[in-house]
Design a protein around this motif. Sequence first.
Motif, mmCIF file in Angstrom:
data_model
loop_
_atom_site.group_PDB
_atom_site.id
_atom_site.type_symbol
_atom_site.label_atom_id
_atom_site.label_comp_id
_atom_site.label_asym_id
_atom_site.label_seq_id
_atom_site.Cartn_x
_atom_site.Cartn_y
_atom_site.Cartn_z
ATOM 1 N N PHE A 102 0.824 -1.200 0.000
ATOM 2 C CA PHE A 102 0.000 0.000 0.000
ATOM 3 C C PHE A 102 0.864 1.259 0.000
ATOM 4 N N GLU A 103 0.931 1.940 -1.111
ATOM 5 C CA GLU A 103 1.774 3.132 -1.270
ATOM 6 C C GLU A 103 1.414 4.246 -0.293
ATOM 7 N N LYS A 104 0.165 4.300 0.106
ATOM 8 C CA LYS A 104 -0.298 5.352 1.017
ATOM 9 C C LYS A 104 0.500 5.378 2.327
ATOM 10 N N TYR A 105 1.044 4.226 2.739
ATOM 11 C CA TYR A 105 1.785 4.150 3.999
ATOM 12 C C TYR A 105 3.253 4.522 3.877
ATOM 13 N N VAL A 106 3.733 4.772 2.669
ATOM 14 C CA VAL A 106 5.142 5.127 2.474
ATOM 15 C C VAL A 106 5.353 6.572 2.922
ATOM 16 N N HIS A 107 6.303 6.761 3.815
ATOM 17 C CA HIS A 107 6.586 8.078 4.364
ATOM 18 C C HIS A 107 7.275 8.966 3.314
ATOM 19 N N LEU A 108 6.882 10.211 3.245
ATOM 20 C CA LEU A 108 7.453 11.166 2.299
ATOM 21 C C LEU A 108 8.968 11.231 2.468
ATOM 22 N N GLY A 109 9.687 11.092 1.369
ATOM 23 C CA GLY A 109 11.136 11.139 1.378
ATOM 24 C C GLY A 109 11.785 9.767 1.541
ATOM 25 N N GLN A 110 10.967 8.736 1.777
ATOM 26 C CA GLN A 110 11.503 7.383 1.961
ATOM 27 C C GLN A 110 11.054 6.434 0.845
ATOM 28 N N GLU A 111 10.581 7.001 -0.238
ATOM 29 C CA GLU A 111 10.055 6.206 -1.339
ATOM 30 C C GLU A 111 11.101 5.279 -1.956
ATOM 31 N N ALA A 112 12.361 5.695 -1.960
ATOM 32 C CA ALA A 112 13.423 4.895 -2.574
ATOM 33 C C ALA A 112 13.660 3.587 -1.819
ATOM 34 N N GLN A 113 13.272 3.541 -0.556
ATOM 35 C CA GLN A 113 13.468 2.336 0.240
ATOM 36 C C GLN A 113 12.361 1.311 0.006
ATOM 37 N N TRP A 114 11.187 1.775 -0.363
ATOM 38 C CA TRP A 114 9.981 0.952 -0.446
ATOM 39 C C TRP A 114 10.067 -0.074 -1.562
ATOM 40 N N LEU A 115 9.708 -1.313 -1.226
ATOM 41 C CA LEU A 115 9.594 -2.386 -2.200
ATOM 42 C C LEU A 115 8.131 -2.793 -2.242
ATOM 43 N N GLN A 116 7.492 -2.469 -3.343
ATOM 44 C CA GLN A 116 6.059 -2.728 -3.459
ATOM 45 C C GLN A 116 5.805 -4.173 -3.854
ATOM 46 N N ILE A 117 4.989 -4.829 -3.050
ATOM 47 C CA ILE A 117 4.539 -6.176 -3.368
ATOM 48 C C ILE A 117 3.109 -6.062 -3.858
ATOM 49 N N GLU A 118 2.742 -6.921 -4.778
ATOM 50 C CA GLU A 118 1.358 -6.876 -5.240
ATOM 51 C C GLU A 118 0.448 -7.209 -4.070
ATOM 52 N N HIS A 119 -0.748 -6.656 -4.085
ATOM 53 C CA HIS A 119 -1.715 -6.872 -3.015
ATOM 54 C C HIS A 119 -2.274 -8.287 -3.122
ATOM 55 N N PHE A 120 -2.230 -9.029 -2.015
ATOM 56 C CA PHE A 120 -2.779 -10.383 -1.982
ATOM 57 C C PHE A 120 -4.266 -10.277 -1.705
ATOM 58 N N ASP A 121 -5.065 -10.606 -2.713
ATOM 59 C CA ASP A 121 -6.497 -10.360 -2.636
ATOM 60 C C ASP A 121 -7.261 -11.475 -3.347
ATOM 61 N N HIS A 122 -8.551 -11.462 -3.178
ATOM 62 C CA HIS A 122 -9.456 -12.413 -3.805
ATOM 63 C C HIS A 122 -9.366 -12.288 -5.326
ATOM 64 N N PRO A 123 -9.375 -13.347 -6.098
ATOM 65 C CA PRO A 123 -9.435 -14.749 -5.677
ATOM 66 C C PRO A 123 -8.060 -15.234 -5.240
ATOM 67 N N TYR A 124 -8.007 -15.972 -4.167
ATOM 68 C CA TYR A 124 -6.751 -16.460 -3.602
ATOM 69 C C TYR A 124 -6.348 -17.745 -4.322
ATOM 70 N N SER A 125 -5.276 -17.674 -5.042
ATOM 71 C CA SER A 125 -4.833 -18.819 -5.833
ATOM 72 C C SER A 125 -3.628 -19.489 -5.180
ATOM 73 N N SER A 126 -3.647 -20.805 -5.131
ATOM 74 C CA SER A 126 -2.504 -21.541 -4.587
ATOM 75 C C SER A 126 -1.300 -21.449 -5.521
ATOM 76 N N ALA A 127 -1.527 -20.988 -6.743
ATOM 77 C CA ALA A 127 -0.441 -20.825 -7.717
ATOM 78 C C ALA A 127 0.127 -19.402 -7.715
ATOM 79 N N ASP A 128 -0.319 -18.567 -6.796
ATOM 80 C CA ASP A 128 0.138 -17.181 -6.734
ATOM 81 C C ASP A 128 1.650 -17.123 -6.518
#
Length: 142
Positions: A102-128
């Motif tokens: 969730f990008e909204k939680y990234v603190h201003l000025g610390q964007e370079a540190q953030w590693l965005q993972i895709e959101h784990f959401d429905h439908p939940y696949s065992s092959a994800d």
Amino acid sequence: MKSYVLALDLEGTLISNAMSQIPWPGLAGFLNRCAELFPRIVMFTPLSRKNGSGRSRAYWWTRASPPPWFAEVEYITWQGETKNLRFVPGVHPHQVLPVDDFEKYVHLGQEAQWLQIEHFDHPYSSADTGLANMLNTLAARI
């Protein structure tokens, strides 16, 4: 090699959310590989160690089957609207790699540190492959 602290989010990153608490496929393997790559792992989540939205942490713990060492992982208490990496004690913010969906939680000025993972959401696949993809990103980053 530079030593980083890995800061993991919980909801949408390791599990679906506080209500359904469905773990990502391969979560235990992901956490074990992270422990090999990082000397320190912290949880950076608004949910406390003891509970989440009124439900026992034991519920997601049982479903996720994380490795035993994960029971002792450090939780970072934070306040405000963003996850300021300065809340991680003993390190400078540039030494922390936060994994969050969730990008909204990234603190201003610390964007370079953030590693965005895709959101784990429905439908939940065992092959994800979201966690496997993040392991590749983490290995490349360090």
